[in-house]
Design a protein around this motif. Structure first.
Motif, PDB file in Angstrom:
ATOM      1  N   ARG A 205       0.919  -1.089   0.063  1.00 50.15           N
ATOM      2  CA  ARG A 205       0.035  -0.101   0.040  1.00 50.15           C
ATOM      3  C   ARG A 205       0.818   1.281  -0.012  1.00 50.15           C
ATOM      4  NH1 ARG A 205      -3.539  -0.426   5.199  1.00 50.15           N
ATOM      5  NH2 ARG A 205      -2.062  -1.622   5.693  1.00 50.15           N
ATOM      6  N   LEU A 206       0.056   2.419  -0.409  1.00 48.13           N
ATOM      7  CA  LEU A 206       1.081   3.697  -0.388  1.00 48.13           C
ATOM      8  C   LEU A 206      -0.067   4.663   0.064  1.00 48.13           C
ATOM      9  CD1 LEU A 206       3.121   5.590  -1.784  1.00 48.13           C
ATOM     10  CD2 LEU A 206       1.965   5.501  -3.831  1.00 48.13           C
ATOM     11  N   LEU A 207       0.837   5.181   0.940  1.00 45.87           N
ATOM     12  CA  LEU A 207      -0.228   6.387   1.968  1.00 45.87           C
ATOM     13  C   LEU A 207       0.378   7.883   1.531  1.00 45.87           C
ATOM     14  CD1 LEU A 207      -2.553   5.221   3.585  1.00 45.87           C
ATOM     15  CD2 LEU A 207      -0.761   6.024   5.650  1.00 45.87           C
ATOM     16  N   ILE A 208       0.006   8.636   0.780  1.00 44.57           N
ATOM     17  CA  ILE A 208       0.417  10.056   0.232  1.00 44.57           C
ATOM     18  C   ILE A 208      -0.344  10.978   1.059  1.00 44.57           C
ATOM     19  CG2 ILE A 208       1.305  11.263  -1.590  1.00 44.57           C
ATOM     20  CD1 ILE A 208       1.040   8.950  -3.452  1.00 44.57           C
ATOM     21  N   GLY A 209       0.333  12.303   1.547  1.00 51.11           N
ATOM     22  CA  GLY A 209      -0.119  13.388   1.789  1.00 51.11           C
ATOM     23  C   GLY A 209      -0.127  14.397   0.851  1.00 51.11           C
ATOM     24  N   PHE A 210      -1.248  14.889   0.754  1.00 54.27           N
ATOM     25  CA  PHE A 210      -1.398  15.982  -0.451  1.00 54.27           C
ATOM     26  C   PHE A 210      -1.739  17.494   0.158  1.00 54.27           C
ATOM     27  CE2 PHE A 210      -2.138  12.346  -2.868  1.00 54.27           C
ATOM     28  CZ  PHE A 210      -1.353  12.304  -3.973  1.00 54.27           C
ATOM     29  N   ASP A 211      -1.201  18.511   0.029  1.00 48.71           N
ATOM     30  CA  ASP A 211      -1.668  19.736   0.466  1.00 48.71           C
ATOM     31  C   ASP A 211      -2.594  20.548  -0.702  1.00 48.71           C
ATOM     32  OD1 ASP A 211      -2.072  22.056   2.062  1.00 48.71           O
ATOM     33  OD2 ASP A 211      -0.395  23.242   1.223  1.00 48.71           O
ATOM     34  N   MET A 212      -4.030  20.552  -0.159  1.00 49.24           N
ATOM     35  CA  MET A 212      -4.947  21.004  -0.992  1.00 49.24           C
ATOM     36  C   MET A 212      -4.969  22.798  -1.275  1.00 49.24           C
ATOM     37  SD  MET A 212      -5.993  18.048  -1.386  1.00 49.24           S
ATOM     38  CE  MET A 212      -7.500  17.882  -2.172  1.00 49.24           C
ATOM     39  N   VAL A 213      -5.817  22.878  -2.462  1.00 54.16           N
ATOM     40  CA  VAL A 213      -5.713  24.148  -2.715  1.00 54.16           C
ATOM     41  C   VAL A 213      -6.660  24.832  -1.743  1.00 54.16           C
ATOM     42  CG1 VAL A 213      -6.932  25.780  -4.565  1.00 54.16           C
ATOM     43  CG2 VAL A 213      -5.460  23.976  -5.322  1.00 54.16           C
ATOM     44  N   SER A 265      -1.155  26.227  -9.898  1.00 56.57           N
ATOM     45  CA  SER A 265      -1.727  25.644  -8.730  1.00 56.57           C
ATOM     46  C   SER A 265      -0.489  25.451  -7.700  1.00 56.57           C
ATOM     47  CB  SER A 265      -2.546  24.637  -8.802  1.00 56.57           C
ATOM     48  OG  SER A 265      -3.224  24.345  -7.750  1.00 56.57           O
ATOM     49  N   ARG A 266       0.495  26.336  -7.799  1.00 52.39           N
ATOM     50  CA  ARG A 266       1.700  25.979  -7.126  1.00 52.39           C
ATOM     51  C   ARG A 266       2.159  27.438  -6.290  1.00 52.39           C
ATOM     52  NH1 ARG A 266       5.226  24.953 -12.510  1.00 52.39           N
ATOM     53  NH2 ARG A 266       5.945  27.343 -12.587  1.00 52.39           N
ATOM     54  N   ILE A 267       2.783  27.019  -5.311  1.00 47.98           N
ATOM     55  CA  ILE A 267       3.786  28.223  -4.612  1.00 47.98           C
ATOM     56  C   ILE A 267       4.788  28.063  -5.240  1.00 47.98           C
ATOM     57  CG2 ILE A 267       5.138  28.750  -2.409  1.00 47.98           C
ATOM     58  CD1 ILE A 267       2.292  29.703  -2.040  1.00 47.98           C
ATOM     59  N   GLU A 268       5.567  29.295  -5.619  1.00 49.59           N
ATOM     60  CA  GLU A 268       6.883  29.183  -6.307  1.00 49.59           C
ATOM     61  C   GLU A 268       7.716  29.875  -5.237  1.00 49.59           C
ATOM     62  OE1 GLU A 268       7.283  31.038 -10.012  1.00 49.59           O
ATOM     63  OE2 GLU A 268       5.740  29.761 -10.870  1.00 49.59           O
ATOM     64  N   SER A 301       5.611  24.165  -5.033  1.00 51.25           N
ATOM     65  CA  SER A 301       4.987  23.323  -4.016  1.00 51.25           C
ATOM     66  C   SER A 301       3.632  23.244  -4.355  1.00 51.25           C
ATOM     67  CB  SER A 301       5.173  23.982  -2.548  1.00 51.25           C
ATOM     68  OG  SER A 301       4.799  23.355  -1.652  1.00 51.25           O
ATOM     69  N   ARG A 302       3.418  22.134  -5.283  1.00 49.09           N
ATOM     70  CA  ARG A 302       2.042  22.140  -5.736  1.00 49.09           C
ATOM     71  C   ARG A 302       0.848  21.934  -4.773  1.00 49.09           C
ATOM     72  NH1 ARG A 302       3.050  17.502  -9.167  1.00 49.09           N
ATOM     73  NH2 ARG A 302       1.062  17.694  -9.987  1.00 49.09           N
ATOM     74  N   LYS A 303      -0.276  22.632  -5.148  1.00 47.45           N
ATOM     75  CA  LYS A 303      -1.355  22.412  -4.220  1.00 47.45           C
ATOM     76  C   LYS A 303      -2.639  21.557  -5.222  1.00 47.45           C
ATOM     77  CE  LYS A 303       1.246  24.538  -1.387  1.00 47.45           C
ATOM     78  NZ  LYS A 303       1.756  23.789  -0.499  1.00 47.45           N
ATOM     79  N   PHE A 304      -3.180  20.674  -4.543  1.00 42.44           N
ATOM     80  CA  PHE A 304      -3.979  19.908  -5.122  1.00 42.44           C
ATOM     81  C   PHE A 304      -5.411  19.725  -5.117  1.00 42.44           C
ATOM     82  CE2 PHE A 304       0.301  18.133  -4.456  1.00 42.44           C
ATOM     83  CZ  PHE A 304       0.787  17.695  -5.599  1.00 42.44           C
ATOM     84  N   THR A 305      -6.276  19.268  -5.878  1.00 40.90           N
ATOM     85  CA  THR A 305      -7.897  19.005  -5.774  1.00 40.90           C
ATOM     86  C   THR A 305      -7.876  17.490  -5.920  1.00 40.90           C
ATOM     87  OG1 THR A 305      -8.060  19.216  -8.161  1.00 40.90           O
ATOM     88  CG2 THR A 305      -8.114  21.491  -6.828  1.00 40.90           C
ATOM     89  N   ARG A 306      -9.238  17.444  -5.428  1.00 39.80           N
ATOM     90  CA  ARG A 306      -9.374  15.815  -5.517  1.00 39.80           C
ATOM     91  C   ARG A 306      -9.434  15.625  -7.057  1.00 39.80           C
ATOM     92  NH1 ARG A 306     -12.897  12.679  -1.442  1.00 39.80           N
ATOM     93  NH2 ARG A 306     -12.975  10.982  -2.593  1.00 39.80           N
ATOM     94  N   ALA A 307      -9.509  16.268  -8.002  1.00 42.59           N
ATOM     95  CA  ALA A 307      -9.658  15.910  -9.243  1.00 42.59           C
ATOM     96  C   ALA A 307      -8.102  15.826  -9.800  1.00 42.59           C
ATOM     97  CB  ALA A 307     -10.335  16.995 -10.064  1.00 42.59           C
ATOM     98  N   SER A 308      -7.254  16.767  -9.468  1.00 44.54           N
ATOM     99  CA  SER A 308      -5.885  16.472  -9.837  1.00 44.54           C
ATOM    100  C   SER A 308      -5.252  15.324  -9.244  1.00 44.54           C
ATOM    101  CB  SER A 308      -5.291  17.788  -9.619  1.00 44.54           C
ATOM    102  OG  SER A 308      -4.815  18.186  -8.313  1.00 44.54           O
ATOM    103  N   ILE A 309      -5.808  14.752  -8.170  1.00 41.48           N
ATOM    104  CA  ILE A 309      -4.923  13.807  -7.411  1.00 41.48           C
ATOM    105  C   ILE A 309      -5.558  12.505  -8.244  1.00 41.48           C
ATOM    106  CG2 ILE A 309      -5.008  12.338  -5.385  1.00 41.48           C
ATOM    107  CD1 ILE A 309      -5.293  15.200  -3.695  1.00 41.48           C
ATOM    108  N   PHE A 331      -5.947  19.533   3.881  1.00 46.04           N
ATOM    109  CA  PHE A 331      -4.934  18.525   3.773  1.00 46.04           C
ATOM    110  C   PHE A 331      -5.561  17.059   3.484  1.00 46.04           C
ATOM    111  CE2 PHE A 331      -1.023  15.960   3.935  1.00 46.04           C
ATOM    112  CZ  PHE A 331      -0.202  17.283   3.820  1.00 46.04           C
ATOM    113  N   SER A 332      -5.103  16.230   2.683  1.00 47.93           N
ATOM    114  CA  SER A 332      -5.611  14.880   2.174  1.00 47.93           C
ATOM    115  C   SER A 332      -4.433  13.813   2.451  1.00 47.93           C
ATOM    116  CB  SER A 332      -6.024  14.863   0.964  1.00 47.93           C
ATOM    117  OG  SER A 332      -7.266  15.685   0.863  1.00 47.93           O
TER     118      SER A 332
END
Ligand code: SAH
Ligand code: AVI
Length: 344
Positions: A205-213, A265-268, A301-309, A331-332
């Protein structure tokens, strides 16, 4: 056992109660890579430096300081999700390996190991994998002081190109936390995830942490803290280059600059020259000019949405099994497994 037979070095360290090993796979090629990457980056029309070079011992410490900042909501939000899900994740987790990619400090894994309980914990192996040797050693030492029954094997390697060293015979839960995935650009993150998927056994299994928009003010404050720690972290990359390449960067010639680029969709994060000057690299063999106002791009530092993930997971041939987030949706943590159709 871990798969690859030829680490550059095998080191044994002591924690209070026991010894543990680290295998270092960063070789001479890695040292040559720094010279090549920095030369390529600083001669490009938009100057850049790859963000993996932030993390020497000081960079790793500065990142830990960032994680404690009030503006940097990412760490505490992800930890609150982990606290909520840890018991369920770990209740039947025994005789398996926990492989943490870009492990850094041991704060998050402690939550999972706590939830595992002592009898399961004594059957587990924790494999922290990071490019920063000091981070791997310190995190392992600290962890063994709290959980002396745990088996720990540290790996010093680059997860973008050395994932195969992390294969083991036992079932693995891979962890890639902190939204470190956001520091890879879109195509890098897809090929990274494909590579992880290719190295997963069917039951892994793989658990990934994503910072959301989220609103711009919150995002930008997290990368422009009032104590200036993020600025120190950003400038520390210059000291890493000075040491690795015999360069003569003066960090005070640069200002920290971080903003949300909505289109991507990213912090630069950049370093902006505050005067005209030139810098010598590789013991005087290369000279780079900087003009006042010119920027060097040091991190996305990209920021994600459910669709982009979801899109990224499907492009990487991974299936989403579970989705966990905080009540505000900031955060997801997403649990993925290899797509059964991945080899077709
Ligand atoms: N996972 C931790 C740390 C995140 S900081 C957390 O969630 O807080 C990112 C970590 O990834 C750092 O410890 C850094 O040293 C490591 N890292 C960055 N690029 C890497 C690479 N290419 N290979 C291995 N580790 C890397
Ligand atoms: C490690 N990584 C996910 C951090 C981030 O938020 O992109 C690094 C960082 N850069 C500035 N502050 C923190």
């Amino acid at each position: 056992m871990v798969n690859m037979s030829n680490p550059r070095a095998v080191n044994t360290f002591k924690s209070k109660s026991q010894l543990f090993e680290t295998l270092n796979y960063l070789d001479r090629k890695h040292e040559n890579d720094i010279a090549r990457d920095v030369r390529e980056g600083l001669t490009a029309s938009q100057k850049y430096i790859p963000c993996k070079y932030f993390y020497d011992a000081r960079g790793s410490k500065l990142f830990e300081d960032i994680c404690r900042l009030p503006e940097y909501y990412l760490t505490r939000t992800e930890m609150s999700i982990l606290r909520d899900i840890a018991r369920d994740l770990m209740k039947t987790f025994a005789h398996q390996d926990l492989v943490e990619l870009g492990s850094g400090a041991n704060w998050k894994i402690r939550i999972l190991l706590d939830a595992a309980g002592e009898s399961n914990r004594s059957t587990l192996r924790y494999i922290p994998a990071d490019i920063s040797e000091s981070a791997v050693i310190e995190a392992s030492q600290g962890l063994l002081e709290i959980f002396p029954e745990l088996d720990v094997l540290g790996i010093v390697a680059d997860f973008t190109c050395q994932l195969e060293v992390l294969r083991t015979e036992r079932p693995i839960m891979f962890l890639f936390l902190g939204s470190t995935i956001g520091n890879l650009c879109e195509h890098e993150s897809i090929s990274f995830l494909q590579n992880v998927s290719d190295n997963m056994k069917p039951d892994d299994r793989l658990l990934i942490g994503f910072d959301m928009v989220k609103p711009r003010e919150i995002l930008e404050a997290a990368y422009n803290d009032s104590q200036g720690v993020t600025s120190e972290f950003n400038k520390n990359i210059l000291s890493v280059i000075n040491r690795a390449l015999g360069a003569d960067f003066n960090p005070s010639h640069f200002d920290h600059w971080a903003f949300f680029n909505e289109e991507h969709s990213r912090i630069e994060m950049h370093l902006r020259a505050n005067c005209d000057f030139s810098v010598k690299l590789e013991s005087n063999r290369v000279e780079i000019e900087f003009k006042k106002g010119e920027t060097t791009h040091t991190e996305n530092s990209r920021k994600f949405t459910r669709a982009s993930i979801e899109k990224m997971a499907s492009q990487a041939r991974l299936s989403i099994e579970n989705w966990y987030c905080d009540p505000d949706g900031w955060f997801s943590i997403v649990e993925m497994i290899p797509d059964p159709r991945r080899s077709s």
